[in-house]
Design an enzyme around this catalytic site. Sequence first.
Site, mmCIF file in Angstrom:
data_model
loop_
_atom_site.group_PDB
_atom_site.id
_atom_site.type_symbol
_atom_site.label_atom_id
_atom_site.label_comp_id
_atom_site.label_asym_id
_atom_site.label_seq_id
_atom_site.Cartn_x
_atom_site.Cartn_y
_atom_site.Cartn_z
ATOM 1 N N THR A 133 26.964 80.955 -77.511
ATOM 2 C CA THR A 133 27.613 82.227 -77.207
ATOM 3 C C THR A 133 27.868 82.386 -75.717
ATOM 4 O O THR A 133 28.835 83.021 -75.306
ATOM 5 C CB THR A 133 26.733 83.379 -77.736
ATOM 6 O OG1 THR A 133 26.659 83.230 -79.147
ATOM 7 C CG2 THR A 133 27.317 84.738 -77.424
ATOM 8 N N TYR B 235 33.619 86.770 -82.089
ATOM 9 C CA TYR B 235 33.884 85.779 -81.051
ATOM 10 C C TYR B 235 33.679 84.391 -81.613
ATOM 11 O O TYR B 235 33.131 84.223 -82.704
ATOM 12 C CB TYR B 235 32.965 85.988 -79.837
ATOM 13 C CG TYR B 235 31.526 85.646 -80.143
ATOM 14 C CD1 TYR B 235 30.685 86.550 -80.795
ATOM 15 C CD2 TYR B 235 31.002 84.395 -79.805
ATOM 16 C CE1 TYR B 235 29.380 86.230 -81.102
ATOM 17 C CE2 TYR B 235 29.688 84.070 -80.110
ATOM 18 C CZ TYR B 235 28.891 84.985 -80.754
ATOM 19 O OH TYR B 235 27.607 84.664 -81.058
ATOM 20 N N THR C 261 21.787 80.386 -78.939
ATOM 21 C CA THR C 261 20.423 80.895 -79.138
ATOM 22 C C THR C 261 19.859 80.550 -80.523
ATOM 23 O O THR C 261 18.641 80.565 -80.703
ATOM 24 C CB THR C 261 20.383 82.428 -78.946
ATOM 25 O OG1 THR C 261 21.280 83.024 -79.877
ATOM 26 C CG2 THR C 261 20.748 82.812 -77.539
ATOM 27 N N ASP C 262 20.721 80.238 -81.491
ATOM 28 C CA ASP C 262 20.243 80.029 -82.867
ATOM 29 C C ASP C 262 19.169 78.948 -82.957
ATOM 30 O O ASP C 262 18.172 79.093 -83.670
ATOM 31 C CB ASP C 262 21.408 79.638 -83.791
ATOM 32 C CG ASP C 262 22.351 80.799 -84.075
ATOM 33 O OD1 ASP C 262 22.079 81.917 -83.588
ATOM 34 O OD2 ASP C 262 23.347 80.591 -84.781
ATOM 35 N N LYS D 121 13.087 82.826 -81.475
ATOM 36 C CA LYS D 121 14.160 83.821 -81.485
ATOM 37 C C LYS D 121 13.682 84.995 -82.333
ATOM 38 O O LYS D 121 13.248 84.797 -83.473
ATOM 39 C CB LYS D 121 15.454 83.239 -82.040
ATOM 40 C CG LYS D 121 16.609 84.208 -81.867
ATOM 41 C CD LYS D 121 17.969 83.597 -82.104
ATOM 42 C CE LYS D 121 19.025 84.685 -81.879
ATOM 43 N NZ LYS D 121 20.388 84.245 -82.135
ATOM 44 N N GLU E 122 -7.974 78.557 -98.220
ATOM 45 C CA GLU E 122 -7.756 78.741 -99.659
ATOM 46 C C GLU E 122 -7.211 77.469 -100.299
ATOM 47 O O GLU E 122 -6.992 77.409 -101.490
ATOM 48 C CB GLU E 122 -6.753 79.875 -99.889
ATOM 49 C CG GLU E 122 -7.317 81.259 -99.638
ATOM 50 C CD GLU E 122 -6.304 82.315 -100.026
ATOM 51 O OE1 GLU E 122 -6.235 82.681 -101.210
ATOM 52 O OE2 GLU E 122 -5.558 82.771 -99.130
HETATM 53 N N1 ASP Z 1 25.557 81.169 -83.054
HETATM 54 C C1 ASP Z 1 25.423 81.193 -81.624
HETATM 55 C C2 ASP Z 1 24.821 79.857 -81.197
HETATM 56 O O1 ASP Z 1 23.682 79.625 -81.460
HETATM 57 C C3 ASP Z 1 24.558 82.336 -81.225
HETATM 58 C C4 ASP Z 1 24.218 82.433 -79.758
HETATM 59 O O2 ASP Z 1 24.426 81.548 -78.951
HETATM 60 O O3 ASP Z 1 23.662 83.484 -79.368
HETATM 61 O O4 ASP Z 1 25.517 79.067 -80.625
#
Ligand code: ASP
Length: 353
Positions: A37, A50, A116-117, A189, A310
């Site tokens: 992103t 986007y 971020t994924d 995340k 367990e």
């Molecule tokens: N889907 C995007 C990615 O991981 C989300 C992000 O970057 O925040 O590239």
Amino acid sequence: MKQSILLLFLCTALLQPLFSQQQQKLPRVMILATGGTIAGTGASADRSAYKAGELPVKDLIAAVPGIEKVADIKGEQVSNVGSQDMTVDIWMKLNKRINEIFKNNEADGIVITHGTDTQEETAYFLNLTVRYDHPVVLTGSMRPSTAISADGPKNLYDAVTVAASPNSHGRGVMLVFNESIFDARDVEKVSTTHVNGFAAPNGGPLGQVYDGKVIYYFKTLHKANKNTPFDITGMTKLPRVAVAEIYCDAPATAVNAYVADGVDGIITAGMGNGNLNKTNTEAVVNAVKKGVAVCRASRVFTGRVTLYDETDDTKLGTFVSDNLSPQKARILLMLALTQTKDRDKLQQIFFEY
Ligand code: ASP
């Protein structure tokens, strides 16, 4: 009058080399861009739609005012994907390039821009495979570059500040986001869309980067970088490990399908303390009998998965993830299986890394 002008000229001429020497002394930071992103663009600033991984690295750098005063920056494009499409092949490419950069003394620190994924996964993979103690810092953004109040430029500025800091040596790979500095092993995340997208639920952030200053409060005890044995130099493939989520009344379809597909290892994302229901317990015993390494992790995002509470791990032939998330346990098992298939040795690795 003439004399003072001459004096001023002389002083400037004498001090000039000192200034340029100071400039040369800026730490060298290489930015390796992979997409996400942070490099995303949308049609309008006030709507969320986007496409990730559009801008090239030079545009990312150009969007950060003052970054040239923090470090002597260079940029390289390694990939340009949304990190939902990150692959083990790109990880191997990144690892190779990072080790080469430090070996050839091309930079003092590295920043990786990343979606971020899967950012926490890439961070942990590199934490275990980069063989130098120089700073390696990942960052990204939750909002695309075209959004109102995009968070990418600030995160990139902060990440470069952390990578350029002499204090950042020997701390393993880190992730910088929203002014916090996280350890690659602990970071997760925690929000799908908010700008405070990351946290370290088991231990908290290592430190803070604020106003161009880097402050550390903690240091990880887990082994990383120079102290890890995972040398993947020359390897082109890694063992295949899959994750199977267990939930109320979960059938054994996923575990059985992975075994049939020929995986080398399975991580179960179990309930509570890594618990499996009866159906999946049977499937796991069967998988272990067929030579698949099975590690019990938990879908709960804090706390450890412990041996023998367990579940009788000796009877099942399983081992536990400690407090690694299922997706990170997968990475450790992929690397651990390059060294051993022995259950006790695998367990020891999970307690150390
Ligand atoms: N889907 C995007 C990615 O991981 C989300 C992000 O970057 O925040 O590239």
